[in-house]
Every structure is written in structure tokens, then in C-alpha cells.
Design an enzyme around this catalytic site. Structure first.
Site, mmCIF file in Angstrom:
data_model
loop_
_atom_site.group_PDB
_atom_site.id
_atom_site.type_symbol
_atom_site.label_atom_id
_atom_site.label_comp_id
_atom_site.label_asym_id
_atom_site.label_seq_id
_atom_site.Cartn_x
_atom_site.Cartn_y
_atom_site.Cartn_z
ATOM 1 N N GLN A 60 7.271 -9.160 6.280
ATOM 2 C CA GLN A 60 5.909 -8.723 5.964
ATOM 3 C C GLN A 60 5.499 -9.072 4.544
ATOM 4 O O GLN A 60 4.329 -8.917 4.178
ATOM 5 C CB GLN A 60 5.772 -7.219 6.176
ATOM 6 C CG GLN A 60 6.549 -6.376 5.165
ATOM 7 C CD GLN A 60 6.527 -4.906 5.504
ATOM 8 O OE1 GLN A 60 7.228 -4.451 6.404
ATOM 9 N NE2 GLN A 60 5.720 -4.140 4.786
ATOM 10 N N CYS A 66 4.112 -2.920 7.984
ATOM 11 C CA CYS A 66 5.372 -2.711 8.702
ATOM 12 C C CYS A 66 5.167 -2.191 10.116
ATOM 13 O O CYS A 66 5.876 -2.579 11.046
ATOM 14 C CB CYS A 66 6.273 -1.763 7.919
ATOM 15 S SG CYS A 66 5.556 -0.121 7.638
ATOM 16 N N HIS A 366 7.760 4.096 6.280
ATOM 17 C CA HIS A 366 8.046 2.743 6.763
ATOM 18 C C HIS A 366 8.347 2.794 8.258
ATOM 19 O O HIS A 366 8.915 3.771 8.753
ATOM 20 C CB HIS A 366 9.252 2.186 5.997
ATOM 21 C CG HIS A 366 9.513 0.728 6.213
ATOM 22 N ND1 HIS A 366 8.552 -0.245 6.111
ATOM 23 C CD2 HIS A 366 10.666 0.065 6.522
ATOM 24 C CE1 HIS A 366 9.084 -1.433 6.328
ATOM 25 N NE2 HIS A 366 10.367 -1.274 6.592
ATOM 26 N N ASN A 388 14.555 -4.760 10.363
ATOM 27 C CA ASN A 388 13.573 -4.517 9.323
ATOM 28 C C ASN A 388 12.604 -5.700 9.280
ATOM 29 O O ASN A 388 12.830 -6.725 9.929
ATOM 30 C CB ASN A 388 14.270 -4.341 7.974
ATOM 31 C CG ASN A 388 13.464 -3.498 7.003
ATOM 32 O OD1 ASN A 388 12.258 -3.330 7.162
ATOM 33 N ND2 ASN A 388 14.118 -2.978 5.987
#
Length: 446
Positions: A60, A66, A366, A388
């Protein structure tokens, strides 16, 4: 505290050998390195008994998208399986564009609803503080996909501004705050008909300004695209022209509306088994009004069991957490006791999850995707594998390891199919949500 008292405390510290060691270290080296518990690191490995991912981690970059990355990443595996594509990313810019427009429209509508309140009102100020932020929630993601569909990344690729959103967000916020002031001014006109017309005109003018700024940064979203790809065996496929909604209908699960957000909110004021929503939290406004953002509160073991069930069925799981707590960003590890801050400082810093939420110490910051779990022989989770969206330079090429101790303390929210919940929690989904104020920590955007 006065100078004399401070000096007395300093004199006492000077006699403390452990404090002197900590002082010498902290003035020369990052405390995150000094407090790392090497025993925890040594006892953590990334092997998993259930592992779903076979793709590269996305990035990102310098943006707060996110939740969009996590949403799209949780769905791309199915498309890869169906098409045989080795690695596929869906366009985050596509949904990012529409989310900004929808949030702008939502914000301006809220400003009209709240125009009779003083500018200093807490709700008004809360909304004015971040009128165009990047963050979002699972329900907001589904609302965008339902209304706009999805496209492959090549159909609407990244721009500098999509990956570095600071300047764009600053200017969008300015335009929206200016629009909010004009809406408030028009709403104060005594003649109700003139006031309504003025508010509507101010709303449209501000939305046009947002559109102009946004399109300068992200480009014009395509109405359709040519869908073609090469599969992992090297065979080329040209499937023809698709609209984003056609593409979504063809490749995405048809049960996304049956996915629910389950949170672990440990506060006494938020009973387990109850539904909650947050005032003025959302993006898309449908024909019947704003698309609701609702949560079902449940014990953390209910969340864990639902995630394990989904993973064993081959379904990655979107989740939200406080990612900065007890983490090592280089190795890509989370553990509830990864850093021994108390031992380093010689100070009691222990707060439980409820205390951290109540004081603002911790909240969801997040969103990511759980793509694996390591189960003990009795079926209980030992650790989790996480995709992630920070690129492939850290952890295991962008895939992190979350020890189960961290899940209980710092995971706040998951999105799973309702059928993965125990019956008592499925029954609770038909209840009327309790309404939390706009500034409640459960309204934090990932």
C-alpha cells in the site's frame, strides 16, 4: 512537581545500577531493539499446519488503504484458482477512487444533518477532523464492491497519489471543510425552501470540487476493460470486454452480503452477544439511506474458532488489529510479550485490553488478511500467518507471524460468513444495534 522534588528523584535514580544501564542504552540505541525478548523470538517460527497463500504480498506504500488491500487480497485467491493465473492483484485504486467520492457525499450529508448544532459540537468537530481519510471497515468495502464492482490492477493502475495520499487528502479535506461551512451558512437562512435549495447547491458544488481534485490525482476510472491474461502454464486467454460489475459477478463470491463483522470489545458497557453501530460511520448511501456498519461483539475465542473454521475451508480472513503494539517490523513477528518495557524501565506498565481501549492506549489501526494457522494436536491455534500490505521487504516476503497470545490482546475485528458463528451469535444478528457515538474507539478506521 517542582525542581527540588525532581532533583530528589534524580538523586535516587543515580543510585540504581539497573536504571543507569537503561539510561546509557536508551540514549544510544532504539528502545524497540533493547526491549526485544530474544526468548520469544527464538521460540517463534513461521511454519503452519494450514497455509493458503501462494501469491506475492501487495504494498500500500504511503497510504492508509490497508482495509481495501486486505479486502481485495482476501478475494484474489479464488480468482487465481478459477483462472490459473499465478499471481493477480485487483485494483486498489479503483475502489479507492469511489470510496473518496462516497465518503465526501456522506460527510456533506452529515454536515447538513448537523447544521443546527454549534461548530464546536463534539460530533461536528470529530467529522471535520478527518473528512476524507483513507481508512475504512469491512462493511464499507462490501458496499463499494456491491455498487462499483472490481477490476484487475492493470485496468486502473496505481498513480503517485494513490500510493502517497498525504497531499491529496489534505486538499480534499480543505474542499470538504469549505463545503461544510457553506452548507451551514445556507441552512441558517430563515426561509426553509430557500435554505433547502441552498444546502443542496452547496452540497453539489463541494462534491464537484472533490471530483475535480480526486480525478486529477487518481485518473478517470474505466467504464469497461478488456479482460485478458496468461495462466501459470503460459497459455494466453482473451475473455473479452467486461464492466467492473460484470467482472465482480463472474469471479467474486456471491455471498459477501452474508459476511459479518465480529469484534472483541471487552468493555463492560459492550455486552457480548449484542449488535453495535457507530454514528456517522460509513461511506455509501443507498436508496434506503446510509449502508450500515454493524458489529457483533463476542469473546475472543469465538473469533478464533471462526477464523480457524474459515481457514480450514480454504477461506482467508480479513481482520483489524492494533498493529503497532508488541511488534518487530523487521522480522515480521507479533507476540503479546515481545517487548519487555516494564523490565527495561523498572516501571509497571501493565494494562489489560479493556483498560487500553478505555484510555485510548489501543484500538484498531490496521487491517490485514489471515492466510494460515498452526494448530496444536488438540486443535487449538498456536500461531497465525498474516498477509500484510507493506511489501515484501520485511518478514517472510511480506507474510508475518502472529503468535496466539497477541491475537487475544490486539485483534479487534474479523469478517467471516455468519454460518461460522455459534447459533446464539447468529441469532443475535437479527437484533437492533446499540448506537455508539461517532468518536467511540470501535468506530476507528483501519
Amino acid at each position: 512537581m517542582n525542581i527540588t522534588k525532581t532533583q530528589q528523584l534524580a538523586d535516587g535514580l543515580a543510585q540504581d545500577a539497573a536504571w543507569r544501564t537503561a539510561r546509557n542504552a536508551a540514549t544510544a540505541t532504539d528502545v524497540e531493539t533493547l526491549t526485544l525478548d530474544r526468548a520469544v523470538l527464538a521460540g517463534t517460527d513461521s511454519s503452519m499446519s494450514v497455509k493458503l497463500d501462494s501469491w506475492a504480498a501487495a504494498d500500500q506504500q504511503r497510504s492508509g488503504r490497508c482495509w481495501l488491500f486486505a479486502g481485495l487480497n482476501s478475494l484474489r485467491g479464488d480468482i487465481m484458482d478459477t483462472t490459473g493465473i499465478k499471481d493477480l492483484e485487483l485494483s486498489q485504486s479503483w475502489l479507492h477512487y469511489w470510496d473518496k467520492l462516497e465518503k465526501a457525499n456522506y460527510f456533506l450529508g452529515a454536515m447538513a444533518q448537523l447544521a443546527d448544532r454549534p461548530l464546536s459540537d463534539r460530533t461536528v468537530q470529530h467529522l471535520l477532523d478527518t473528512p476524507a481519510e483513507d481508512g475504512g471497515q469491512w462493511n464499507m468495502f462490501v458496499a463499494l464492491v456491491r455498487k462499483y464492482g472490481v477490476v484487475p490492477k492493470y485496468a486502473m493502475p496505481e498513480t503517485w497519489s494513490s500510493s502517497h495520499t498525504k497531499s491529496m487528502n489534505r486538499d480534499l479535506a480543505t474542499a470538504l471543510r469549505a463545503g461544510a461551512l457553506r452548507i451551514r451558512a445556507e441552512a441558517s437562512v430563515k426561509d426553509s425552501v430557500s435554505a433547502a435549495a441552498g444546502v443542496a447547491a452547496a452540497h453539489e458544488e463541494a462534491l464537484a470540487a472533490v471530483h475535480r481534485i480526486l480525478t486529477a490525482h487518481l485518473g478517470v476510472p474505466p467504464e469497461e476493460f478488456l479482460w485478458q491474461y496468461r495462466d501459470k502454464d503460459g497459455e494466453f486467454h482473451r475473455e473479452g470486454v467486461r464492466t467492473p460489475l460484470q467482472f465482480a459477478a463472474e469471479y467474486l463470491p456471491d455471498d459477501l452480503d452474508d459476511y459479518v463483522c465480529v469484534v472483541n470489545d471487552p468493555r463492560e458497557t459492550s455486552p457480548y452477544g449484542e449488535l453495535f453501530t457507530v454514528e456517522y460511520l460509513g461511506n455509501v448511501i443507498g436508496e434506503d439511506g446510509p449502508e450500515p456498519v454493524t458489529y457483533l461483539n463476542a469473546p475472543v475465542d469465538v473469533l478464533k474458532a471462526a477464523v480457524v473454521d474459515a481457514l480450514q475451508d480454504g477461506r482467508p480472513v480479513w481482520f483489524g488489529c492494533d498493529t503497532a503494539a508488541q511488534t518487530d517490523r523487521t522480522r515480521g513477528v507479533w507476540d503479546a510479550h515481545l517487548h519487555d518495557y516494564e523490565g527495561f524501565y523498572g516501571v509497571d506498565l501493565d494494562l489489560d485490553k479493556e483498560q487500553r481501549v478505555l484510555t485510548g492506549e489501543s484500538m484498531m489501526t490496521h487491517a490485514m488478511v489471515i492466510t494460515g494457522v498452526d494448530l496444536a494436536e488438540d486443535g487449538t491455534p498456536r500461531r497465525w500467518r498474516v498477509e500484510n500490505s507493506w511489501g515484501d521487504k520485511a518478514a517472510e516476503k511480506g507474510f508475518w507471524t502472529m503468535n496466539d497470545s497477541w491475537f487475544g490482546e490486539y485483534v479487534f475485528e474479523i469478517a467471516v460468513h455468519r454460518d461460522r458463528l455459534p447459533q446464539q451469535y447468529r441469532d443475535a444478528l437479527s437484533g437492533t444495534p446499540h448506537v455508539l457515538p461517532a468518536w467511540d474507539p470501535m468506530g476507528a478506521l483501519a
